[in-house]
Design a protein around this motif. Structure first.
Motif, PDB file in Angstrom:
ATOM      1  N   LEU A   1      40.276  35.064  69.428  1.00 56.25           N
ATOM      2  CA  LEU A   1      40.260  34.577  70.798  1.00 56.25           C
ATOM      3  C   LEU A   1      41.691  34.482  71.347  1.00 56.25           C
ATOM      4  N   ASN A   2      42.594  33.958  70.503  1.00 55.98           N
ATOM      5  CA  ASN A   2      43.980  33.842  70.961  1.00 55.98           C
ATOM      6  C   ASN A   2      44.524  35.207  71.340  1.00 55.98           C
ATOM      7  N   GLU A   3      44.227  36.177  70.499  1.00 55.53           N
ATOM      8  CA  GLU A   3      44.729  37.522  70.758  1.00 55.53           C
ATOM      9  C   GLU A   3      44.100  38.098  72.027  1.00 55.53           C
ATOM     10  N   TYR A   4      42.763  37.881  72.115  1.00 57.86           N
ATOM     11  CA  TYR A   4      42.013  38.420  73.256  1.00 57.86           C
ATOM     12  C   TYR A   4      42.545  37.859  74.567  1.00 57.86           C
ATOM     13  N   PHE A   5      42.641  36.508  74.642  1.00 52.04           N
ATOM     14  CA  PHE A   5      43.108  35.901  75.904  1.00 52.04           C
ATOM     15  C   PHE A   5      44.587  36.182  76.144  1.00 52.04           C
ATOM     16  N   GLY A   6      45.350  36.179  75.055  1.00 49.33           N
ATOM     17  CA  GLY A   6      46.795  36.372  75.193  1.00 49.33           C
ATOM     18  C   GLY A   6      47.147  37.760  75.687  1.00 49.33           C
ATOM     19  N   ASN A   7      46.426  38.796  75.248  1.00 48.78           N
ATOM     20  CA  ASN A   7      46.819  40.159  75.590  1.00 48.78           C
ATOM     21  C   ASN A   7      46.142  40.692  76.834  1.00 48.78           C
ATOM     22  N   ARG A   8      44.922  40.231  77.077  1.00 49.82           N
ATOM     23  CA  ARG A   8      44.177  40.905  78.133  1.00 49.82           C
ATOM     24  C   ARG A   8      43.984  40.040  79.371  1.00 49.82           C
ATOM     25  N   PHE A   9      44.447  38.829  79.301  1.00 48.90           N
ATOM     26  CA  PHE A   9      44.304  37.932  80.455  1.00 48.90           C
ATOM     27  C   PHE A   9      45.678  37.506  80.970  1.00 48.90           C
ATOM     28  N   THR A  10      45.702  37.165  82.242  1.00 50.72           N
ATOM     29  CA  THR A  10      46.953  36.625  82.787  1.00 50.72           C
ATOM     30  C   THR A  10      46.692  35.214  83.290  1.00 50.72           C
ATOM     31  N   TYR A  11      47.768  34.419  83.190  1.00 49.85           N
ATOM     32  CA  TYR A  11      47.656  33.036  83.681  1.00 49.85           C
ATOM     33  C   TYR A  11      48.036  33.011  85.159  1.00 49.85           C
ATOM     34  N   SER A  12      47.260  32.335  85.937  1.00 45.11           N
ATOM     35  CA  SER A  12      47.552  32.308  87.372  1.00 45.11           C
ATOM     36  C   SER A  12      47.119  30.973  87.958  1.00 45.11           C
ATOM     37  N   LEU A  13      47.954  30.488  88.833  1.00 45.27           N
ATOM     38  CA  LEU A  13      47.603  29.234  89.493  1.00 45.27           C
ATOM     39  C   LEU A  13      46.847  29.496  90.783  1.00 45.27           C
ATOM     40  N   THR A  14      46.793  30.799  91.159  1.00 47.74           N
ATOM     41  CA  THR A  14      46.104  31.122  92.395  1.00 47.74           C
ATOM     42  C   THR A  14      44.619  31.275  92.106  1.00 47.74           C
ATOM     43  N   LEU A  15      43.835  30.558  92.855  1.00 48.01           N
ATOM     44  CA  LEU A  15      42.384  30.647  92.640  1.00 48.01           C
ATOM     45  C   LEU A  15      41.830  31.606  93.686  1.00 48.01           C
ATOM     46  N   LYS A  16      41.325  32.749  93.193  1.00 45.77           N
ATOM     47  CA  LYS A  16      40.802  33.748  94.130  1.00 45.77           C
ATOM     48  C   LYS A  16      39.289  33.630  94.200  1.00 45.77           C
ATOM     49  N   ALA A  17      38.769  34.024  95.344  1.00 47.19           N
ATOM     50  CA  ALA A  17      37.317  34.063  95.467  1.00 47.19           C
ATOM     51  C   ALA A  17      36.820  35.296  94.710  1.00 47.19           C
ATOM     52  N   GLY A  18      35.913  35.112  93.767  1.00 46.88           N
ATOM     53  CA  GLY A  18      35.435  36.228  92.974  1.00 46.88           C
ATOM     54  C   GLY A  18      34.243  36.906  93.645  1.00 46.88           C
ATOM     55  N   ARG A  19      33.601  37.752  92.873  1.00 48.01           N
ATOM     56  CA  ARG A  19      32.415  38.409  93.427  1.00 48.01           C
ATOM     57  C   ARG A  19      31.306  37.394  93.575  1.00 48.01           C
ATOM     58  N   ARG A  20      30.544  37.608  94.655  1.00 44.49           N
ATOM     59  CA  ARG A  20      29.552  36.568  94.982  1.00 44.49           C
ATOM     60  C   ARG A  20      28.409  36.513  93.982  1.00 44.49           C
ATOM     61  N   ASP A  21      28.089  37.666  93.381  1.00 46.14           N
ATOM     62  CA  ASP A  21      26.938  37.656  92.484  1.00 46.14           C
ATOM     63  C   ASP A  21      27.302  37.156  91.096  1.00 46.14           C
ATOM     64  N   LEU A  22      28.558  36.841  90.859  1.00 47.45           N
ATOM     65  CA  LEU A  22      28.960  36.354  89.536  1.00 47.45           C
ATOM     66  C   LEU A  22      29.339  34.893  89.605  1.00 47.45           C
ATOM     67  N   THR A  23      29.092  34.188  88.490  1.00 45.16           N
ATOM     68  CA  THR A  23      29.581  32.806  88.432  1.00 45.16           C
ATOM     69  C   THR A  23      31.090  32.891  88.190  1.00 45.16           C
ATOM     70  N   PRO A  24      31.819  31.792  88.449  1.00 45.87           N
ATOM     71  CA  PRO A  24      33.276  31.822  88.240  1.00 45.87           C
ATOM     72  C   PRO A  24      33.635  32.229  86.820  1.00 45.87           C
ATOM     73  N   ILE A  25      32.839  31.786  85.834  1.00 46.31           N
ATOM     74  CA  ILE A  25      33.151  32.124  84.439  1.00 46.31           C
ATOM     75  C   ILE A  25      32.925  33.616  84.202  1.00 46.31           C
ATOM     76  N   GLU A  26      31.828  34.128  84.720  1.00 46.40           N
ATOM     77  CA  GLU A  26      31.558  35.574  84.587  1.00 46.40           C
ATOM     78  C   GLU A  26      32.672  36.374  85.236  1.00 46.40           C
ATOM     79  N   ASP A  27      33.054  35.930  86.437  1.00 48.64           N
ATOM     80  CA  ASP A  27      34.096  36.628  87.156  1.00 48.64           C
ATOM     81  C   ASP A  27      35.383  36.639  86.350  1.00 48.64           C
ATOM     82  N   PHE A  28      35.669  35.459  85.721  1.00 46.49           N
ATOM     83  CA  PHE A  28      36.891  35.320  84.935  1.00 46.49           C
ATOM     84  C   PHE A  28      36.849  36.237  83.707  1.00 46.49           C
ATOM     85  N   LEU A  29      35.718  36.244  83.050  1.00 43.89           N
ATOM     86  CA  LEU A  29      35.622  37.014  81.804  1.00 43.89           C
ATOM     87  C   LEU A  29      35.540  38.511  82.053  1.00 43.89           C
ATOM     88  N   LEU A  30      34.793  38.909  83.104  1.00 40.76           N
ATOM     89  CA  LEU A  30      34.501  40.327  83.259  1.00 40.76           C
ATOM     90  C   LEU A  30      35.335  40.995  84.344  1.00 40.76           C
TER      91      LEU A  30
END
Lengths: 670, 313
Positions: free
Chosen positions: A392-421
């Motif tokens: 998990l550390n590797e997965y989040f560390g390499n493929r995700f970015t940290y951001s303080l900006t909260l963007k509106a995601g796709r409407r058909d996805l939950t925030p967690i889905e949007d974050f993960l996918l």
């Protein structure tokens, strides 16, 4: 002082009792009231009064700074210390008041320009009395004692200026009635206040969902905008040995997630019992291992959740009324001091949270599909818990970015889905939430934890400082029969948040540090007398001592000679008429200083006195005038007057002949 | 000195004047006090309140000569003092006495004359004599001026300077009488003015005696101190540009003595001082403009002082 004897002293003692500054109040009261017994008076010049007033202003300024720095006791309760020098100066001076220039800067300017032909003074003792009462009320102890004391002191003050024509009983009854009305009034006002306050809090909590609620945590998951983070220092941490390995201080843990909320299920608090000294608390039944850390926190309110490292065993130096803990390791303290400084011993290898249950493996239905997809992708099922964490550390560390900006995601996805996918970018709450779900998907019980990360060492303070922007969320995972902190947020987040801090940050920090030192000093005494208050009065006493020592400025004042008066002969000052004078005064008709005896008799007549009786008095008065104002009056007149007065007094004492018509019912009120 | 006699003289004159001056007993008392004390009186009052009647009634009651001058802007000093006229037959200048050579002089609307004329009168009041063409003419022993001025009209007037206000022993106003009194006045004057029928009730000798007796009334040190305290306090009061002079203290003492005599006493009591303090002192004060605009009046200042300066009792 124009106040009745001992009144100011008593009010000062009352103030001391209410605010707990009795140590300061007793000497103040003694010095002030003692001044009545010493004959010596000082001839303070207007400039002396100005200096004393400036000293008072300085003391007030000092209090103001202190109040800001300590951010605790309201300044109101210190008022008497502030104006005490001026009050004492008045009590010890030959003048009956304080120069107006000392009180008003504009008057001082006028004095300097020589616009005032004479010295103008104002008596400050009555205003001081009122201020002392206000200061006593600032302690806000909310007991009936305060109200009773207030009533007694006010009654005492009023008794001294009671118009003599009111019967004391009637007057007393009226005073009691007013007191009673005041009591019921404030009682019900307070009830109303509580109702409104509760309603407002309910409304506010519902709207805002204020956090660090040990039962429910509202995250910013799903919000849009930019997270604003404060640089305020919330905690200071000084380790005696090493910091906890994870560098995390937890405030609360949660197990159930539902669209943006983390909820602690079955989070009943269980009271902890204090050790013998009442300031040490055993959080769990283990023996503490390793050196403790010292935490200084500014807490507020009646209940506060403490920031503790994982595996906390023993807390001391914390004088609180009650401590309690729930199964998520959340520890809550009741009636916390504003500046709490406690020491925590903790077990580096073990946590003492409650064992996992089925909730700790639950993935909300709405998020399940996305979570399972990622879990499959990472082949989490096949891995051991340790490997899962690493993956998990590797997965989040390499493929995700940290951001303080909260963007509106796709409407058909939950925030967690949007974050993960989709976005693969977000703040710590998203990482922690997703981390918890992925852990659970791999079969490892996991919980969501909130708190702070210790990161910044302040060379200025020589300890770690934790700012509001260091607030963090992470995963606690149950591995090998123990709960462990697992931080899956990419390590760059602290750096990123630091960059958002203003460039003047170090300057602010210096001020924060000074403020902290002040409050530490202020709280150093704990229960004992507030020593710093003595430092405030010390200059005053030094000045007084200097005044007393410099003899040339002091003079024994003869009360009679203090008024510059020409030596004029006053024949008949011991006139027998004085007895009538006293009798009339007792009746409520005191002669005012500027009033002639005749004018007073006319006033008597206006008040409805019997015309015959006043005519008789006028006749006696004429005799009195003869011996008083006619130089070389025949000595027989004195005898004649003496007889007339005797006769009148006998009649007067045998019955109230002045007001015969109204004698039966009531005395005239005017 | 016979106090009772003097009191009776006063009571006679007062009763006589009051028979034509309805409802003005206190004004009559004050006027007589000023007269008996040998001072002059300034009446500040509206037209038609009875100033002339009062002065005339006084002169008739005491069998004195009465003259009246209506002050106008073109009035000259010689119109008051008199003038020397060349007599063809004797080839000499003959002095013709002006209206000032009388016992009681009513100077009506004194503030309408030019300052030069005003000062001619006021100088005569102060000195008791006038000099015309280098010759000194002494005024009557009983010379008494009742001057009036109108408080309402200020256009075309020359307000009296402070120094000259100071020469009047008292200033007061008569004021309007009550409705009943006014109706009685109408009744009195259905046919003739009652003044026409007023006869003298005392002789001039009695009056001289009264004025002499006033001098003999005694004043204790304490009362003197009170008088001085009061007058000195006016000099220290904020808002006063010019306080009372020692002449004010003198006048207050003299008028109070007269009042004491009127009450049948040969000594002054503090009540006498308080009774006339406003009338004697207030008109001498100069209020500074700023204080005046904020509503401070000279009367108010003296009244306040009466209610603050400690009085012997």
């Amino acid at each position: 002082m124009n106040t009745p004897p001992l009144l100011i002293g008593a009010s000062l003692l009352f103030w001391g009792l209410q605010t707990g500054y009795l140590v300061v109040a007793i000497p103040m009261a003694l010095v002030l009231e003692g001044s009545r017994f010493i004959k010596r008076r000082w001839d303070f010049s207007p400039r002396d009064f100005h200096r004393i007033a400036d000293l008072c202003a300085l003391i007030f300024l000092g209090m103001f700074v202190l109040r800001f720095a300590a951010n605790t006791a309201s300044m109101g309760r210190w008022i008497p210390i502030g104006f005490f020098p001026l009050l004492l100066a008045q009590a010890l001076s030959t003048t009956s008041g304080v120069d107006l220039g000392a009180l008003f800067y504009t008057m001082r300017k006028r004095e300097k320009r020589g616009e005032l032909k004479e010295r103008r003074t104002a008596d400050v003792s009555w205003p001081a009395f009122v201020l002392i009462l206000i200061a006593a009320s600032a302690a806000n102890v909310r007991t009936p004692d305060f109200y009773t004391g207030l009533c007694v002191l006010s009654g005492w003050a009023l008794v001294s200026i009671r118009p003599k024509r009111f019967h004391p009983v009637l007057w007393g009854v009226l005073l009691l009635t007013v007191g009673g009305l005041g009591w019921t009034g404030q009682h019900h006002l307070r009830k109303l206040h509580l109702i409104i306050e509760q309603a407002a809090i309910d409304w506010y909590m519902e709207r805002m969902g204020l956090d660090r609620n040990p039962f429910r945590n509202v995250t910013a998951i799903g919000d849009v905008g930019k997270l604003k983070l404060s640089n305020r220092i919330v905690l200071r941490v000084r380790p005696e040995g090493d910091l906890p390995a994870s560098r995390l201080l937890r405030e609360a843990g949660y197990d159930l997630y539902s669209s943006g909320f983390w909820i602690a299920s079955d989070a009943k608090f269980r009271s902890l019992s204090p050790e013998e000294d009442g300031r040490s608390w055993r959080v769990s039944e283990d023996i503490a291992v390793g050196p403790p850390i010292h935490v200084t926190a500014r807490l507020n309110g009646e209940k506060s959740v403490l920031s503790l490292p994982m595996g906390a065993v023993f807390i001391d130096h914390l004088p609180v009324v009650r401590m309690e803990k729930n199964r998520f390791g959340t520890v809550r303290a009741h009636q916390v001091p504003t500046l709490a400084r406690y020491r925590v011993f903790f077990d580096r290898g073990r946590s003492h949270d409650g064992p996992p249950d089925r909730h700790d493996l639950e993935i909300p239905e709405r998020e399940a599909a996305a979570v399972q997809r990622v879990a499959k992708e990472l082949q989490l099922h096949a891995r051991s818990p340790g490997q899962v964490i690493a993956a998990l550390n590797e997965y989040f560390g390499n493929r995700f970015t940290y951001s303080l900006t909260l963007k509106a995601g796709r409407r058909d996805l939950t925030p967690i889905e949007d974050f993960l996918l989709q976005s693969r970018s977000g703040h710590c709450e998203l990482f922690a939430t997703a981390g918890v779900f992925l852990m659970r998907a791999s079969g490892v019980p996991a919980r969501y934890a909130t708190g702070y990360r210790i990161d910044e060492f302040s060379r200025l303070e020589g300890q770690y400082v934790v700012r509001a922007r260091h607030a963090h969320a992470w995963v606690t995972a149950y591995v090998d029969g123990q709960w462990h902190d697992v931080d899956v947020t990419p390590p760059g987040w602290l750096l990123q948040e630091k960059e958002a801090a203003p460039w003047l940050e170090p300057v602010y920090d210096v001020f924060r540090w000074i403020g902290f030192q002040f409050s530490k000093w202020r709280h150093s005494g704990d229960e004992g007398p507030p020593l710093y208050l003595l430092w405030l009065i010390l200059p005053l006493f030094l000045i007084l001592v200097w005044r007393i020592v410099s003899e040339k400025r002091s003079s024994r004042v003869n009360q009679a000679a203090s008024r510059r008066e020409l030596q004029v002969s006053k024949p008949g000052k011991d006139s027998p008429f004085a007895r009538i004078d006293v009798a009339l005064s007792q009746k409520g008709f005191q002669r005012r200083e500027w009033e002639t005896q005749q004018t007073r008799l006319r006033r008597l007549e206006h008040a409805g006195a019997d015309a015959k009786a006043t005519a008789r008095l006028e006749g006696i008065l004429l005799l009195h005038y003869h011996i008083r104002f006619r130089p070389n009056e025949d000595p027989n007149t004195t005898e004649e007057l003496s007889h007339a007065v005797d006769a009148w007094m006998t009649d007067y004492e045998s019955g109230d002949q002045l007001f015969p018509a109204v004698r039966e019912e009531q005395r005239p009120s005017d | 000195m016979n106090v009772t006699d003097s009191q009776q003289i006063y009571q006679k004159i007062a009763a006589n004047i009051e028979s034509v001056m309805r409802g003005q007993s206190s004004a009559v008392r004050k006027l007589l006090a000023g007269f008996a004390a040998g001072g002059h009186v300034l009446l500040e009052d509206f037209p038609g309140t009875g100033k002339t009647t009062l002065a005339k009634a006084l002169s008739r009651s005491i069998d004195a000569e009465f003259k009246r001058i209506q002050f106008t802007p073109d009035l000259l000093p010689s119109d008051i003092l008199g003038v020397s006229i060349f007599d063809q037959s004797t080839h000499q200048f003959q002095f013709h006495e002006g209206p000032i050579f009388t016992h009681i002089l009513l100077a009506d609307e004194i503030n309408r004359a030019s300052p030069r004329t005003q000062s001619a009168l006021l100088e005569a009041m102060a000195e008791g004599q006038v000099s015309v063409d280098g010759t000194l003419h002494t005024l009557e022993e009983m010379f008494f001026v009742v001057a009036t001025q109108n408080p309402v009209e200020s256009a075309g007037t020359y307000p009296l300077p402070e120094a000259q206000m100071d020469r009047f022993a008292m200033m007061f106003s008569l004021g309007y009488v009550s409705a009943e009194e006014e109706m009685a006045i109408l009744d009195d004057q259905r046919t003739t003015h009652p003044l026409e029928n007023l006869d003298s009730c005392v002789s001039r000798k009695d009056v001289t005696q009264l004025r002499a007796d006033v001098q003999n009334v005694v004043l204790s040190d304490e009362i003197k101190q009170y008088v001085v305290d009061l007058v000195q306090a006016t000099r220290r009061t904020p808002g006063v540009a010019l306080g009372g002079s020692p002449r004010a203290s003198l006048a207050l003492m003299r008028v109070a003595k007269a009042l004491a005599l009127f009450d049948g006493l040969d000594f002054v009591s503090p009540d006498h001082i308080q009774e006339v303090a406003i009338e004697v002192v207030a008109h001498r004060l100069v209020i500074d403009p700023q204080a005046r605009f904020s509503g401070v009046t000279a009367d108010g200042i003296v009244e306040d002082l009466l209610k603050s300066v400690p009085v012997p009792h």
